[in-house]
Write a protein that holds these residues in place. Structure first.
Motif, mmCIF file in Angstrom:
data_model
loop_
_atom_site.group_PDB
_atom_site.id
_atom_site.type_symbol
_atom_site.label_atom_id
_atom_site.label_comp_id
_atom_site.label_asym_id
_atom_site.label_seq_id
_atom_site.Cartn_x
_atom_site.Cartn_y
_atom_site.Cartn_z
ATOM 1 N N SER A 234 35.604 49.484 42.991
ATOM 2 C CA SER A 234 36.863 49.951 42.706
ATOM 3 C C SER A 234 37.750 48.897 41.871
ATOM 4 C CB SER A 234 37.591 50.195 43.990
ATOM 5 O OG SER A 234 36.982 51.034 44.636
ATOM 6 N N ILE A 235 37.339 47.796 41.938
ATOM 7 C CA ILE A 235 38.073 46.626 41.295
ATOM 8 C C ILE A 235 37.317 46.785 39.647
ATOM 9 C CG2 ILE A 235 37.879 44.316 40.782
ATOM 10 C CD1 ILE A 235 37.841 43.776 43.783
ATOM 11 N N LEU A 236 36.349 47.053 39.252
ATOM 12 C CA LEU A 236 35.559 47.200 38.095
ATOM 13 C C LEU A 236 36.318 48.517 37.550
ATOM 14 C CD1 LEU A 236 31.903 45.928 38.489
ATOM 15 C CD2 LEU A 236 33.872 45.255 36.844
ATOM 16 N N ASP A 237 36.453 49.370 38.375
ATOM 17 C CA ASP A 237 36.914 50.914 37.866
ATOM 18 C C ASP A 237 38.288 50.476 37.190
ATOM 19 O OD1 ASP A 237 36.641 53.529 37.174
ATOM 20 O OD2 ASP A 237 37.998 53.878 39.025
ATOM 21 N N MET A 238 39.073 49.561 37.883
ATOM 22 C CA MET A 238 40.545 49.497 37.653
ATOM 23 C C MET A 238 40.563 48.468 36.643
ATOM 24 S SD MET A 238 42.689 46.616 37.378
ATOM 25 C CE MET A 238 41.947 45.663 38.791
ATOM 26 N N CYS A 239 39.629 47.567 36.220
ATOM 27 C CA CYS A 239 39.533 46.681 35.308
ATOM 28 C C CYS A 239 39.302 47.341 33.807
ATOM 29 C CB CYS A 239 38.376 45.746 35.479
ATOM 30 S SG CYS A 239 38.886 44.333 36.932
ATOM 31 N N MET A 240 38.562 48.691 33.893
ATOM 32 C CA MET A 240 38.434 49.121 32.617
ATOM 33 C C MET A 240 39.617 49.823 32.219
ATOM 34 S SD MET A 240 35.120 48.656 32.372
ATOM 35 C CE MET A 240 35.098 47.218 33.318
ATOM 36 N N GLU A 241 40.796 49.914 32.715
ATOM 37 C CA GLU A 241 41.852 50.336 32.234
ATOM 38 C C GLU A 241 42.869 49.169 31.375
ATOM 39 O OE1 GLU A 241 44.397 51.497 35.512
ATOM 40 O OE2 GLU A 241 42.731 52.777 36.554
ATOM 41 N N ILE A 242 42.114 47.869 31.408
ATOM 42 C CA ILE A 242 42.793 46.836 30.682
ATOM 43 C C ILE A 242 42.286 46.717 29.333
ATOM 44 C CG2 ILE A 242 42.956 44.333 30.660
ATOM 45 C CD1 ILE A 242 42.809 44.391 33.591
ATOM 46 N N ASP A 243 43.360 47.032 28.371
ATOM 47 C CA ASP A 243 43.035 47.115 26.984
ATOM 48 C C ASP A 243 42.588 45.650 26.269
ATOM 49 O OD1 ASP A 243 42.306 48.166 24.481
ATOM 50 O OD2 ASP A 243 44.216 48.555 24.097
ATOM 51 N N LYS A 244 41.859 44.902 26.808
ATOM 52 C CA LYS A 244 42.174 43.320 26.182
ATOM 53 C C LYS A 244 40.162 43.230 26.096
ATOM 54 C CE LYS A 244 46.118 42.110 26.802
ATOM 55 N NZ LYS A 244 46.981 41.407 25.429
ATOM 56 N N PRO A 245 39.954 42.219 25.315
ATOM 57 C CA PRO A 245 38.418 41.821 24.910
ATOM 58 C C PRO A 245 37.967 41.210 26.299
ATOM 59 C CG PRO A 245 39.674 40.507 23.816
ATOM 60 C CD PRO A 245 40.801 41.189 24.329
ATOM 61 N N LEU A 340 45.048 47.006 44.369
ATOM 62 C CA LEU A 340 44.498 47.057 42.903
ATOM 63 C C LEU A 340 45.564 47.246 41.754
ATOM 64 C CD1 LEU A 340 41.623 49.896 43.422
ATOM 65 C CD2 LEU A 340 41.314 47.376 42.895
ATOM 66 N N PRO A 341 46.826 47.794 41.994
ATOM 67 C CA PRO A 341 47.926 47.832 41.209
ATOM 68 C C PRO A 341 48.105 46.122 40.954
ATOM 69 C CG PRO A 341 48.306 49.546 42.445
ATOM 70 C CD PRO A 341 46.898 48.792 43.066
ATOM 71 N N GLU A 342 48.309 45.484 41.977
ATOM 72 C CA GLU A 342 48.784 44.107 41.929
ATOM 73 C C GLU A 342 47.728 43.265 41.311
ATOM 74 O OE1 GLU A 342 50.605 40.680 44.865
ATOM 75 O OE2 GLU A 342 49.824 42.835 45.778
ATOM 76 N N LEU A 343 46.464 43.692 41.488
ATOM 77 C CA LEU A 343 45.583 42.793 40.745
ATOM 78 C C LEU A 343 45.401 43.095 39.210
ATOM 79 C CD1 LEU A 343 42.729 41.242 40.723
ATOM 80 C CD2 LEU A 343 41.593 43.281 41.459
ATOM 81 N N LYS A 344 45.801 44.288 38.812
ATOM 82 C CA LYS A 344 45.912 44.446 37.412
ATOM 83 C C LYS A 344 46.764 43.928 36.505
ATOM 84 C CE LYS A 344 46.178 48.444 34.206
ATOM 85 N NZ LYS A 344 46.398 50.049 34.191
ATOM 86 N N THR A 345 47.958 43.843 37.558
ATOM 87 C CA THR A 345 49.368 43.104 37.073
ATOM 88 C C THR A 345 48.961 41.868 36.729
ATOM 89 O OG1 THR A 345 50.578 44.559 37.965
ATOM 90 C CG2 THR A 345 51.487 42.520 37.311
ATOM 91 N N ILE A 346 48.409 40.992 37.607
ATOM 92 C CA ILE A 346 48.033 39.489 37.576
ATOM 93 C C ILE A 346 47.129 39.467 36.324
ATOM 94 C CG2 ILE A 346 46.616 37.648 38.614
ATOM 95 C CD1 ILE A 346 47.777 38.796 41.274
ATOM 96 N N LEU A 347 46.097 40.352 36.116
ATOM 97 C CA LEU A 347 45.019 40.219 35.158
ATOM 98 C C LEU A 347 45.453 40.286 33.842
ATOM 99 C CD1 LEU A 347 41.824 42.016 36.420
ATOM 100 C CD2 LEU A 347 42.171 39.811 35.939
ATOM 101 N N LEU A 348 46.521 41.321 33.646
ATOM 102 C CA LEU A 348 47.249 41.318 32.314
ATOM 103 C C LEU A 348 48.089 40.234 31.914
ATOM 104 C CD1 LEU A 348 48.372 44.983 32.674
ATOM 105 C CD2 LEU A 348 46.818 44.274 31.144
ATOM 106 N N ASN A 349 48.743 39.733 33.122
ATOM 107 C CA ASN A 349 49.631 38.544 32.604
ATOM 108 C C ASN A 349 48.795 37.358 32.305
ATOM 109 O OD1 ASN A 349 51.948 39.853 33.483
ATOM 110 N ND2 ASN A 349 51.890 39.089 35.520
ATOM 111 N N LEU A 350 47.348 36.936 33.067
ATOM 112 C CA LEU A 350 46.614 35.924 32.615
ATOM 113 C C LEU A 350 46.028 36.097 31.260
ATOM 114 C CD1 LEU A 350 44.926 35.287 36.115
ATOM 115 C CD2 LEU A 350 46.661 33.787 34.949
#
Length: 387
Positions: A234-245, A340-350
């Motif tokens: 589930s974590i990896l599935d969410m990470c695929m939504e992040i448009d970063k290299p 998962l949404p909170e994890l996505k937000t943290i990753l986007l910020n970092l």
């Protein structure tokens, strides 16, 4: 053992033996014992060490039942584990149960220790620590015994004034032990001991090349799924939504079902994903990572911090995971995500990169790490109990 003689000052290391006692309830307790044992052998190869699994004193079916129950509770009903952890920290009945278990196993332990004749016993789990303390309290053992606490918190079931010394992760634990009669001079702050391999940064580009990953992408390591307690898919599935290299390394450990699921996912993933099963070079993989998403086990956290790898802690279980999380958050070496949404937000910020937050997070993680903990513990043991 009863009647044993402590080596006198000037005794050669060849005359000394160290007995490590632990339990396989989570891999961290065993790895802590192995880290110190490894450092002892590097100090002098003539010093004999032995690792004892306290479950070996039970009937095999009992030990397996305990382990299976522990993993099932963590996977299916973690709140029950949290309740038991809290109960054990406060209940007189829990302390009585501890004494009954120690009484049951005491004679077997005494015979085992008598046969090995250690110069010092090192406990890296609360159960053998309690068993050894009970034997010392009732005059069955006189050999020195010390405890290495493998979390950033001390549970009540770790506390035994009969033990000669404690090694702990930070100064706040000294005060806690003092509340239960452990003298301040009987506690040394060393950090949690990790293998020497985690004190040596690997060649990131070379490691990534072996994994056929790029050196110009941020690499996120995901661990903690081996016991089924981290939803890595589930974590990896969410990470695929992040448009970063980005690119990912997912370690499934011995969980074959999870490994197969992640391999199917990786085949069609938007970002590169390397899936690994059980490996013995975690230190190399961590050296290549910019960030770790994991559960906050004391040992895995300490290994990451020793290499300067910061963490995002995902949904810590109340108990020692919560306490470990609080410690890391207070030192700003980690973030916490409860969804998962909170994890996505943290990753986007970092990963935004404009303000260098990830770099500062890595620096704070390195500042908290204690790569020399095993060495410092060994120096204490040698100077205190060998000479």
């Amino acid at each position: 053992m009863a009647g044993s003689q402590r080596p006198g000052r000037g005794t050669a290391l060849a005359d000394n033996k160290v007995l490590f006692m632990s339990a396989p309830v989570g891999a961290g307790h065993i790895r802590a014992a192995q880290a110190v044992s490894q450092m002892l052998k590097m100090t002098d190869t003539a010093c004999q060490t032995e690792l004892c699994n306290v479950f070996d004193f039970f009937h095999p079916s009992i030990g397996q039942a305990i382990l299976k129950s522990y993993l099932k509770i963590l996977d299916i009903f973690p709140q029950a584990y949290a309740a038991m952890y809290s109960w054990g920290n406060q209940s007189r009945l829990a302390l009585m149960g501890r004494d009954l278990v120690s009484r049951f196993l005491a004679r077997r332990l005494e015979e085992y220790i008598r046969s090995f004749q250690p110069s010092v016993i090192v406990c890296t789990h609360a159960t053998p620590a309690g068993l050894v303390a009970w034997c010392k309290k009732h005059g069955l053992l006189t050999v020195p015994a010390v405890a290495i606490v493998t979390d950033f918190v001390t549970h009540r079931l770790w506390v035994y004034p009969e033990l000669d010394h404690y090694f702990v992760a930070h100064a706040g634990m000294v005060e806690y032990l003092g509340q239960y009669g452990v003298a301040q001079e009987a506690v040394t702050v060393t950090g949690i001991p990790v293998s020497l391999a985690f004190s040596q940064q690997g060649d990131r580009s070379q490691i990534l090349n072996k994994l056929t990953l790029a050196s110009d992408r941020k690499t996120i390591l995901i661990m903690g799924g081996g016991a089924g307690v981290l939803p890595m898919d589930s974590i990896l599935d969410m990470c695929m939504e992040i448009d970063k290299p980005l690119q990912f390394i997912a370690i499934a450990g011995n969980n074959r079902q999870l490994y197969r699921k992640l391999m199917r996912f990786a085949a069609a993933a938007k970002h590169p994903v390397r899936v690994l099963g059980y490996i013995d070079n975690v230190h190399e993989i961590m050296s290549a990572a910019d960030l770790l998403i994991s559960k906050p086990g004391g040992m895995s956290v300490s290994e990451a911090l020793a290499l300067g790898v910061p963490l995002i802690i995902y949904r810590p279980i109340p108990g020692q995971e919560e306490a470990n999380t609080r410690y890391l958050l207070a030192r700003r070496a980690a973030f916490r995500a409860d969804s998962l949404p909170e994890l996505k937000t943290i990753l986007l910020n970092l990963m935004a990169g404009e303000h260098g937050e990830l770099s500062r997070l890595q620096q704070r993680a390195a500042a908290v790490g204690c790569p020399d903990a095993a060495k410092n513990i060994v120096n204490f043991l040698v100077n205190k109990y060998f000479y």
